[in-house]
Design a protein around this motif. Structure first.
Motif, PDB file in Angstrom:
ATOM      1  N   ALA A 142       0.816  -1.071  -0.025  1.00  0.00           N
ATOM      2  CA  ALA A 142       0.084  -0.159   0.029  1.00  0.00           C
ATOM      3  C   ALA A 142       0.904   1.227   0.052  1.00  0.00           C
ATOM      4  O   ALA A 142       0.463   2.382  -0.721  1.00  0.00           O
ATOM      5  N   LYS A 143       2.039   1.254   0.564  1.00  0.00           N
ATOM      6  CA  LYS A 143       2.825   2.437   0.620  1.00  0.00           C
ATOM      7  C   LYS A 143       3.489   2.395  -0.751  1.00  0.00           C
ATOM      8  O   LYS A 143       3.688   3.615  -1.146  1.00  0.00           O
ATOM      9  N   GLU A 144       3.756   1.505  -1.434  1.00  0.00           N
ATOM     10  CA  GLU A 144       4.567   1.474  -2.853  1.00  0.00           C
ATOM     11  C   GLU A 144       3.519   1.940  -3.925  1.00  0.00           C
ATOM     12  O   GLU A 144       3.831   2.773  -4.528  1.00  0.00           O
ATOM     13  N   SER A 145       2.177   1.436  -3.750  1.00  0.00           N
ATOM     14  CA  SER A 145       1.330   1.948  -4.765  1.00  0.00           C
ATOM     15  C   SER A 145      -0.062   2.064  -4.038  1.00  0.00           C
ATOM     16  O   SER A 145      -0.939   1.177  -3.754  1.00  0.00           O
ATOM     17  N   PRO A 146      -0.272   3.657  -3.533  1.00  0.00           N
ATOM     18  CA  PRO A 146      -1.214   3.903  -2.731  1.00  0.00           C
ATOM     19  C   PRO A 146      -2.690   3.661  -3.539  1.00  0.00           C
ATOM     20  O   PRO A 146      -3.882   3.848  -2.796  1.00  0.00           O
ATOM     21  N   VAL A 175      -4.044   0.967  -5.044  1.00  0.00           N
ATOM     22  CA  VAL A 175      -4.567  -0.010  -5.122  1.00  0.00           C
ATOM     23  C   VAL A 175      -5.631  -0.264  -4.001  1.00  0.00           C
ATOM     24  O   VAL A 175      -6.732  -0.883  -3.929  1.00  0.00           O
ATOM     25  N   PRO A 176      -5.262   0.263  -2.581  1.00  0.00           N
ATOM     26  CA  PRO A 176      -6.135   0.208  -1.514  1.00  0.00           C
ATOM     27  C   PRO A 176      -7.428   0.928  -1.662  1.00  0.00           C
ATOM     28  O   PRO A 176      -8.555   0.562  -1.468  1.00  0.00           O
ATOM     29  N   VAL A 177      -7.291   2.099  -2.617  1.00  0.00           N
ATOM     30  CA  VAL A 177      -8.293   2.954  -2.796  1.00  0.00           C
ATOM     31  C   VAL A 177      -9.262   2.203  -3.864  1.00  0.00           C
ATOM     32  O   VAL A 177     -10.422   2.262  -3.746  1.00  0.00           O
ATOM     33  N   GLY A 178      -8.466   1.702  -4.669  1.00  0.00           N
ATOM     34  CA  GLY A 178      -9.522   0.656  -5.753  1.00  0.00           C
ATOM     35  C   GLY A 178     -10.377  -0.365  -4.932  1.00  0.00           C
ATOM     36  O   GLY A 178     -11.378  -0.662  -5.485  1.00  0.00           O
ATOM     37  N   MET A 179      -9.637  -1.114  -4.182  1.00  0.00           N
ATOM     38  CA  MET A 179     -10.268  -2.078  -3.343  1.00  0.00           C
ATOM     39  C   MET A 179     -11.509  -1.603  -2.507  1.00  0.00           C
ATOM     40  O   MET A 179     -12.497  -2.123  -2.558  1.00  0.00           O
ATOM     41  N   ALA A 180     -11.076  -0.390  -1.952  1.00  0.00           N
ATOM     42  CA  ALA A 180     -11.947   0.161  -0.974  1.00  0.00           C
ATOM     43  C   ALA A 180     -13.414   0.666  -1.830  1.00  0.00           C
ATOM     44  O   ALA A 180     -14.449   0.436  -1.357  1.00  0.00           O
ATOM     45  N   GLY A 181     -13.029   1.313  -2.844  1.00  0.00           N
ATOM     46  CA  GLY A 181     -14.360   1.774  -3.981  1.00  0.00           C
ATOM     47  C   GLY A 181     -14.872   0.543  -4.459  1.00  0.00           C
ATOM     48  O   GLY A 181     -16.176   0.702  -4.391  1.00  0.00           O
ATOM     49  N   PHE A 182     -14.134  -0.513  -4.751  1.00  0.00           N
ATOM     50  CA  PHE A 182     -14.897  -1.670  -5.208  1.00  0.00           C
ATOM     51  C   PHE A 182     -15.892  -2.129  -4.000  1.00  0.00           C
ATOM     52  O   PHE A 182     -17.120  -2.402  -4.457  1.00  0.00           O
ATOM     53  N   ILE A 191      -6.694   2.185 -10.933  1.00  0.00           N
ATOM     54  CA  ILE A 191      -5.256   1.554 -11.554  1.00  0.00           C
ATOM     55  C   ILE A 191      -4.713   2.538 -12.392  1.00  0.00           C
ATOM     56  O   ILE A 191      -3.534   2.807 -12.432  1.00  0.00           O
ATOM     57  N   THR A 192      -5.442   3.160 -13.309  1.00  0.00           N
ATOM     58  CA  THR A 192      -5.228   4.068 -14.442  1.00  0.00           C
ATOM     59  C   THR A 192      -4.581   5.286 -13.632  1.00  0.00           C
ATOM     60  O   THR A 192      -3.336   5.570 -14.076  1.00  0.00           O
ATOM     61  N   VAL A 193      -5.251   5.898 -12.833  1.00  0.00           N
ATOM     62  CA  VAL A 193      -4.797   7.078 -12.218  1.00  0.00           C
ATOM     63  C   VAL A 193      -3.359   6.658 -11.360  1.00  0.00           C
ATOM     64  O   VAL A 193      -2.682   7.249 -11.471  1.00  0.00           O
ATOM     65  N   GLY A 194      -3.156   5.475 -10.884  1.00  0.00           N
ATOM     66  CA  GLY A 194      -1.922   5.070 -10.043  1.00  0.00           C
ATOM     67  C   GLY A 194      -0.879   4.803 -11.091  1.00  0.00           C
ATOM     68  O   GLY A 194       0.253   5.493 -10.759  1.00  0.00           O
ATOM     69  N   VAL A 195      -0.991   4.430 -12.311  1.00  0.00           N
ATOM     70  CA  VAL A 195      -0.191   4.289 -13.252  1.00  0.00           C
ATOM     71  C   VAL A 195       0.381   5.548 -13.704  1.00  0.00           C
ATOM     72  O   VAL A 195       1.437   5.683 -13.896  1.00  0.00           O
ATOM     73  N   LEU A 196      -0.784   6.615 -14.041  1.00  0.00           N
ATOM     74  CA  LEU A 196      -0.359   7.807 -14.394  1.00  0.00           C
ATOM     75  C   LEU A 196       0.496   8.619 -13.418  1.00  0.00           C
ATOM     76  O   LEU A 196       1.454   9.181 -13.656  1.00  0.00           O
TER      77      LEU A 196
END
Length: 87
Positions: free
Chosen positions: A15-19, A21-28, A66-71
């Motif tokens: 979660a610290k490396e890619s924040p 992903v947890p946002v996507g999981m919570a939204g899901f 995930i797209t926003v995270g990659v960008l």
């Protein structure tokens, strides 16, 4: 043992490396919970249609996150580094 601290879980490290992903999981989970709650009040549409809409909304949120995270990571890696190197 592995390379990370013993007290820190793998999920927290990731979660610290890619924040995003947890946002996507919570939204899901939030979308699924909301749509399941809303399903009780909508008795005039088929359940299969409601489940399809729920799946599409949840997947759309996760893919968007995930797209926003990659960008964001591309911005940090390429744009922000080049600005710092020019200074």
């Amino acid at each position: 043992m592995s390379s990370y601290e013993e007290n820190e879980s793998k999920f927290l490290r990731k979660a610290k490396e890619s924040p995003f992903v947890p946002v996507g999981m919570a939204g899901f989970f939030a979308i699924v919970a909301y749509r399941l709650y809303k399903m009780r009040s909508q008795s005039n549409t088929k359940m299969s249609i409601q489940l399809i809409h729920m799946r599409v909304a949840a997947q759309g949120f996760v893919v968007g996150s995930i797209t926003v995270g990659v960008l964001y990571s591309m911005y940090k890696e390429y744009v922000a580094k080049s600005i710092e190197e020019k200074k």
